[in-house]
Design a protein around this motif. Structure first.
Motif, PDB file in Angstrom:
ATOM      1  N   GLY A   1       0.407 -36.776 -14.799  1.00 20.36           N
ATOM      2  CA  GLY A   1       0.090 -38.032 -15.470  1.00 20.36           C
ATOM      3  C   GLY A   1      -0.382 -39.142 -14.539  1.00 20.36           C
ATOM      4  N   TRP A   2      -0.265 -38.948 -13.224  1.00 15.47           N
ATOM      5  CA  TRP A   2      -0.618 -40.014 -12.281  1.00 15.47           C
ATOM      6  C   TRP A   2      -2.082 -39.978 -11.852  1.00 15.47           C
ATOM      7  CZ3 TRP A   2       2.577 -43.933 -12.260  1.00 15.47           C
ATOM      8  CH2 TRP A   2       3.937 -43.710 -12.515  1.00 15.47           C
ATOM      9  N   GLY A   3      -2.827 -38.989 -12.304  1.00 15.88           N
ATOM     10  CA  GLY A   3      -4.277 -39.116 -12.190  1.00 15.88           C
ATOM     11  C   GLY A   3      -4.987 -38.468 -11.015  1.00 15.88           C
ATOM     12  N   GLU A   4      -4.288 -37.700 -10.179  1.00 10.75           N
ATOM     13  CA  GLU A   4      -4.991 -37.038  -9.077  1.00 10.75           C
ATOM     14  C   GLU A   4      -5.902 -35.938  -9.618  1.00 10.75           C
ATOM     15  OE1 GLU A   4      -4.124 -34.105  -5.301  1.00 10.75           O
ATOM     16  OE2 GLU A   4      -2.484 -34.730  -6.583  1.00 10.75           O
ATOM     17  N   LYS A   5      -7.153 -35.911  -9.145  1.00 11.13           N
ATOM     18  CA  LYS A   5      -8.092 -34.876  -9.588  1.00 11.13           C
ATOM     19  C   LYS A   5      -8.536 -34.030  -8.404  1.00 11.13           C
ATOM     20  CE  LYS A   5      -9.868 -37.589 -13.431  1.00 11.13           C
ATOM     21  NZ  LYS A   5      -9.010 -38.783 -13.184  1.00 11.13           N
ATOM     22  N   ASP A   6      -8.717 -32.741  -8.676  1.00 10.25           N
ATOM     23  CA  ASP A   6      -9.048 -31.817  -7.596  1.00 10.25           C
ATOM     24  C   ASP A   6      -9.510 -30.532  -8.288  1.00 10.25           C
ATOM     25  OD1 ASP A   6      -8.743 -29.719  -5.597  1.00 10.25           O
ATOM     26  OD2 ASP A   6      -7.501 -31.093  -4.451  1.00 10.25           O
ATOM     27  N   THR A   7     -10.519 -29.851  -7.727  1.00 11.29           N
ATOM     28  CA  THR A   7     -10.974 -28.617  -8.364  1.00 11.29           C
ATOM     29  C   THR A   7      -9.861 -27.565  -8.429  1.00 11.29           C
ATOM     30  OG1 THR A   7     -12.020 -28.144  -6.224  1.00 11.29           O
ATOM     31  CG2 THR A   7     -13.467 -28.774  -8.027  1.00 11.29           C
ATOM     32  N   ARG A   8      -8.825 -27.725  -7.584  1.00 12.25           N
ATOM     33  CA  ARG A   8      -7.689 -26.801  -7.662  1.00 12.25           C
ATOM     34  C   ARG A   8      -7.061 -26.835  -9.046  1.00 12.25           C
ATOM     35  NH1 ARG A   8      -3.268 -28.499  -3.722  1.00 12.25           N
ATOM     36  NH2 ARG A   8      -4.035 -30.537  -4.318  1.00 12.25           N
ATOM     37  N   PHE A   9      -6.939 -28.047  -9.613  1.00 10.63           N
ATOM     38  CA  PHE A   9      -6.239 -28.183 -10.901  1.00 10.63           C
ATOM     39  C   PHE A   9      -7.073 -27.620 -12.051  1.00 10.63           C
ATOM     40  CE2 PHE A   9      -4.696 -32.243  -8.669  1.00 10.63           C
ATOM     41  CZ  PHE A   9      -3.827 -31.503  -7.879  1.00 10.63           C
ATOM     42  N   LEU A  10      -8.370 -27.747 -11.927  1.00  7.04           N
ATOM     43  CA  LEU A  10      -9.260 -27.162 -12.928  1.00  7.04           C
ATOM     44  C   LEU A  10      -9.063 -25.640 -12.960  1.00  7.04           C
ATOM     45  CD1 LEU A  10     -11.712 -27.193 -14.844  1.00  7.04           C
ATOM     46  CD2 LEU A  10     -13.189 -27.496 -12.872  1.00  7.04           C
ATOM     47  N   PHE A  11      -8.973 -25.065 -11.770  1.00  2.00           N
ATOM     48  CA  PHE A  11      -8.749 -23.618 -11.666  1.00  2.00           C
ATOM     49  C   PHE A  11      -7.367 -23.241 -12.204  1.00  2.00           C
ATOM     50  CE2 PHE A  11      -7.218 -20.062  -8.853  1.00  2.00           C
ATOM     51  CZ  PHE A  11      -7.938 -19.057  -9.477  1.00  2.00           C
ATOM     52  N   ASN A  12      -6.334 -23.957 -11.740  1.00  2.00           N
ATOM     53  CA  ASN A  12      -4.967 -23.694 -12.213  1.00  2.00           C
ATOM     54  C   ASN A  12      -4.924 -23.711 -13.734  1.00  2.00           C
ATOM     55  OD1 ASN A  12      -3.463 -25.773  -9.623  1.00  2.00           O
ATOM     56  ND2 ASN A  12      -3.793 -23.571  -9.654  1.00  2.00           N
ATOM     57  N   ALA A  13      -5.593 -24.695 -14.318  1.00  2.00           N
ATOM     58  CA  ALA A  13      -5.556 -24.879 -15.765  1.00  2.00           C
ATOM     59  C   ALA A  13      -6.172 -23.676 -16.468  1.00  2.00           C
ATOM     60  CB  ALA A  13      -6.292 -26.151 -16.149  1.00  2.00           C
ATOM     61  N   LEU A  14      -7.383 -23.303 -16.043  1.00  2.00           N
ATOM     62  CA  LEU A  14      -8.063 -22.206 -16.732  1.00  2.00           C
ATOM     63  C   LEU A  14      -7.363 -20.877 -16.479  1.00  2.00           C
ATOM     64  CD1 LEU A  14     -11.829 -23.137 -16.490  1.00  2.00           C
ATOM     65  CD2 LEU A  14     -10.164 -23.669 -18.248  1.00  2.00           C
ATOM     66  N   LEU A  15      -6.839 -20.720 -15.263  1.00  2.00           N
ATOM     67  CA  LEU A  15      -6.120 -19.489 -14.953  1.00  2.00           C
ATOM     68  C   LEU A  15      -4.916 -19.340 -15.887  1.00  2.00           C
ATOM     69  CD1 LEU A  15      -5.181 -18.314 -11.355  1.00  2.00           C
ATOM     70  CD2 LEU A  15      -3.568 -18.163 -13.202  1.00  2.00           C
ATOM     71  N   ALA A  16      -4.116 -20.397 -15.964  1.00  2.98           N
ATOM     72  CA  ALA A  16      -2.908 -20.328 -16.792  1.00  2.98           C
ATOM     73  C   ALA A  16      -3.272 -20.170 -18.265  1.00  2.98           C
ATOM     74  CB  ALA A  16      -2.063 -21.582 -16.572  1.00  2.98           C
ATOM     75  N   LEU A  17      -4.265 -20.937 -18.711  1.00  5.29           N
ATOM     76  CA  LEU A  17      -4.639 -20.856 -20.131  1.00  5.29           C
ATOM     77  C   LEU A  17      -5.185 -19.477 -20.483  1.00  5.29           C
ATOM     78  CD1 LEU A  17      -6.268 -24.371 -20.669  1.00  5.29           C
ATOM     79  CD2 LEU A  17      -4.086 -23.559 -21.607  1.00  5.29           C
ATOM     80  N   SER A  18      -5.903 -18.862 -19.555  1.00  5.63           N
ATOM     81  CA  SER A  18      -6.436 -17.541 -19.880  1.00  5.63           C
ATOM     82  C   SER A  18      -5.308 -16.513 -19.938  1.00  5.63           C
ATOM     83  CB  SER A  18      -7.546 -17.127 -18.910  1.00  5.63           C
ATOM     84  OG  SER A  18      -7.007 -16.773 -17.667  1.00  5.63           O
ATOM     85  N   LEU A  19      -4.285 -16.676 -19.093  1.00  2.20           N
ATOM     86  CA  LEU A  19      -3.130 -15.773 -19.177  1.00  2.20           C
ATOM     87  C   LEU A  19      -2.391 -15.974 -20.501  1.00  2.20           C
ATOM     88  CD1 LEU A  19      -1.612 -15.958 -15.558  1.00  2.20           C
ATOM     89  CD2 LEU A  19      -2.866 -14.044 -16.570  1.00  2.20           C
ATOM     90  N   LEU A  20      -2.359 -17.229 -20.948  1.00  6.93           N
ATOM     91  CA  LEU A  20      -1.654 -17.540 -22.193  1.00  6.93           C
ATOM     92  C   LEU A  20      -2.505 -17.240 -23.431  1.00  6.93           C
ATOM     93  CD1 LEU A  20      -0.167 -20.990 -21.090  1.00  6.93           C
ATOM     94  CD2 LEU A  20       1.197 -18.960 -21.633  1.00  6.93           C
ATOM     95  N   GLY A  21      -3.802 -16.935 -23.187  1.00 12.21           N
ATOM     96  CA  GLY A  21      -4.713 -16.713 -24.307  1.00 12.21           C
ATOM     97  C   GLY A  21      -4.978 -17.988 -25.093  1.00 12.21           C
TER      98      GLY A  21
END
Ligand SMILES: [Zn+2]
Lengths: 363, 338
Positions: B149-169
């Motif tokens: 919620g504090w707003g740090e942006k980094d391409t790492r988080f974009l990857f983490n997000a899609l990786l986790a979401l794809s595992l979760l379907g």
């Protein structure tokens, strides 16, 4: 955890167990104290000091940085006590207090940043402080904060000229200063200054790829802002090609070759960076530039005929050259085969890549 | 439960390196299992902010070593669940704040253990709750993700997000196209990617950006020739890989560089035999674990990425790793399909 460059120590006998237990106890009671205070919402200056103490021991403890933000957000809304308002300040007392809190915090954290220059959380927390300043204080104050940050990040990059956190932060600082100048009416671009900064960094270390990289990003903007015409654009390309020749005096400078490849890309048709510098190249112009650069590279062979970068550059540029001017005899297949053979001999690690290159170039 | 603390302290001085190096499977298993018992070390307490990552690293390493049951399954799941917050995010350890980095590790651990059912049993609608926490961190204007919620942006988080979401379907919860466009805005002339638009190419960030494009099936956007060349240039004469030009080699880059090369079908552009040898030299052959360079302190982070690197090279005795997810390939086949 992820220890880097720490030599393996022999045996555990050198450990002073009692001392370590005491250290653990002190650390853990500090952790517990801070967390207890936060869960009681005791967002005071005293607790802020406790978080400072804890973060100095462990700047990777990201939750504590969040605690600190909560404390400050609370403090920003507090009315200042009378003792704080007696000074002769320019701002209303409440804003003055915010200014003091932020500037104290920024100053305090410089030491931590110098000690832990690769800690993501410290850099981020700093960004957050500056954003708070922007939201809560007059623009002029925020600008002066960001300007100080520019000084700080220059210092950090002087200590480690490749620190990518530092370079990222620098781009944030510059973008913020530009944005704020726009807000106050007269947009000031810093692209010339930043370009000059990369020149300075390059002269102090010709292998500094971070500086070369930043240059590649600044040039298009620089030319646009200068409203450069076709003549000025060619002049820029020529100057860059001269500069990179200086760096290539050491033909083993990989960063310089990478930047050279970027410049050549701007001359190559159908390249993603094609129109970044010169926009009115004819095929004839491209041929002239490619021949000139390849001549220079061939001359380097007299300095060091065992430098693989030279052969690789020649092969890559020859391939593009043949795309531009297929009928020309400037580059022969035989020559290219010789370069490839040399490349194979000098760089055995990337054999598979050279195989693919061979079939791609139909050698 | 903790697997991060305590670099191996007892290693003796590196003896002269033998030519034929063997992977000390049992030693590594023992090393990882020992990590949870180091509460008398200051380091154990200093690394609490990495507990959940550490568990993912250790668990994955054990799976790659062919010892998937070396950690008690229910204990691992209990620990993961103790890190979950009401908003669906996970923190590094109980009492810490939720963050994308740990939420991704939590999902990876649960997927590895085939424990999404356990997640549902602990929290009704748990899977979707976790997915919504992640989805809410997307910046809908730019497509990238905040870390918290504090707003740090980094391409790492974009990857983490899609990786986790794809595992979760649950990829449909986010604007995938915008995420892809964001990755493109981070591309550099050398074919690589940085932490954000304008940032210098860096092997770690390249892994995350190519990972995003792999998960979203948009590898057609990668300049494979240029990127492959840049990545293969990371190999140094001793066989190890660095993360950027003019930097030192480091075992963890065996993974960031190697997996990126694998994703764009250019793994054969480096000398895999030499890389394997370099990685093996970074083992502590007496007490287990891998270090960043030969003779340095080992840790679980370099242990998993060293093993994953060896797995990419198809080293005997290491199970096949998935180059996108850094999890055993057969598990990825089960969770997201082959
Ligand atoms: Zn490393």
């Amino acid at each position: 955890m992820a220890s880097h460059g720490v030599p393996r120590v022999a045996g555990s006998g050198s450990r002073d167990t009692a001392k370590e237990q005491k250290k653990i106890q002190e650390y853990q009671s500090l952790v517990e104290l801070v967390n207890a205070k936060i869960s009681e919402r005791e967002y005071t200056i005293e607790v802020l000091a406790l978080t400072t103490k804890l973060l100095s021991k462990n700047p990777e403890y990201y939750t504590i940085w969040n605690h600190r933000r909560l404390i400050l957000q609370h403090q920003f809304t507090e009315e200042p006590s009378t003792s704080e308002t007696t000074e002769d300040n320019q701002l209303p007392p409440k804003q003055q207090r915010i200014l003091d809190l932020i500037s104290d915090d920024l100053r305090l954290l410089v030491g931590l940043l110098i000690e832990f220059p690769k800690c993501y959380w410290i850099w981020n927390y700093r960004r957050w402080l500056l954003e708070e300043a922007e939201q809560r204080l007059p623009t002029a104050v925020a600008v002066s904060f960001w300007q100080k940050e520019l000084g700080l990040v220059s210092k950090m990059l002087a200590r480690d000229e490749r620190n990518f956190h530092g370079w990222s932060y620098r781009r944030t600082v510059v973008a913020s200063l530009e944005r704020l100048s726009e807000k106050s009416g007269a947009r000031v671009s810093m692209v010339e200054d930043e370009f000059a900064y990369t020149t300075k960094m390059i002269y102090s270390g010709l292998k500094n790829f971070s500086a070369w990289h930043n240059r590649s990003k600044l040039i298009p903007r620089l030319l646009d802002e200068r409203k450069a015409d076709n003549v000025a654009r060619r002049k820029m390309l020529d100057e860059e090609l001269e500069l990179i020749q200086t760096a290539l005096t050491d033909p083993f400078n990989q960063s310089a070759w990478d930047y050279h490849a970027f410049l050549m890309g701007t001359i190559s048709p159908n390249s993603s960076v094609e129109t970044v510098i010169v926009r009115d190249f004819t095929n004839h112009d491209r041929v002239i530039y490619f021949e000139r650069e390849m001549d220079r590279i061939k001359e380097m062979l007299q300095v060091d005929e065992d430098c693989k970068f030279i052969y690789l550059a020649l092969l890559q540029y020859a391939a593009t050259y043949l795309d531009i001017e297929g009928g020309n005899k400037y580059v022969t297949t035989r020559e290219m085969r010789d370069w490839l053979a040399k490349l194979r001999e000098l760089d055995t690690l990337r054999r598979g890549r050279w195989d693919d290159l061979e079939s791609k170039l139909h050698l | 439960m903790s697997l991060v603390a305590g670099p191996g302290r007892g290693g003796h001085h590196q003896p002269a390196l033998p030519d034929e190096l063997e992977l000390c499977v049992e030693k590594h298993v023992a090393y990882i299992k020992s990590l949870d018992t180091r509460k008398d070390e200051y380091e154990y307490w200093l690394t609490e902010h990495l507990r959940l990552n550490g568990l993912y690293w250790g668990l994955t390493a054990l799976h790659l070593l062919g010892h998937p049951d070396a950690l008690p399954r229910s204990e691992v799941i209990d620990f993961v669940m103790s890190c979950m917050h009401d908003n669906g995010g996970f923190s590094a350890a109980p009492g810490h704040d939720p963050h994308m980095l740990y939420t991704c590790s939590a999902v990876q651990i649960l997927a590895t253990l085939d424990a999404f059912g356990d997640l549902e049993a602990h929290v009704n609608g748990g899977k979707e709750k976790v997915a919504r926490y992640i989805a809410n961190l997307q910046d809908r204007d730019t497509g990238t993700f905040n870390g918290d919620g504090w707003g740090e942006k980094d391409t790492r988080f974009l990857f983490n997000a899609l990786l986790a979401l794809s595992l979760l379907g649950m990829m449909h919860l986010v604007d995938v196209q915008k995420g892809v466009e964001y990755v493109q805005s981070c591309a550099n002339f050398d074919g690589g990617y940085g932490t954000g638009p304008g940032a210098e190419s860096h092997a770690g960030q390249i892994y995350t950006c190519v990972g995003v494009l792999s998960i979203t099936k948009r590898l057609d956007l990668v300049d494979k020739e240029k990127l492959g060349a840049w990545l293969s240039d990371r190999q140094l004469p001793n066989g190890g890989l660095n993360g950027r030009p003019e930097k030192k080699e480091d075992v963890c880059y065996s993974w960031w560089v190697g997996s990126s090369l694998a994703m764009i079908d250019r793994l054969h552009w480096i000398d895999q035999e030499k890389l394997s040898k370099f990685i093996l030299q970074c083992q502590d052959s007496e007490l287990g674990g891998f270090a960043d360079r030969p003779g340095d302190m080992v840790d679980v982070f370099h242990t998993v990425f060293g093993l994953a690197g060896l797995s990419l090279m198809k080293h005997p005795g290491v199970r096949e790793v998935d180059p996108i997810y850094c999890m055993p390939k057969d598990i990825i086949n089960r969770v997201v399909g082959g």
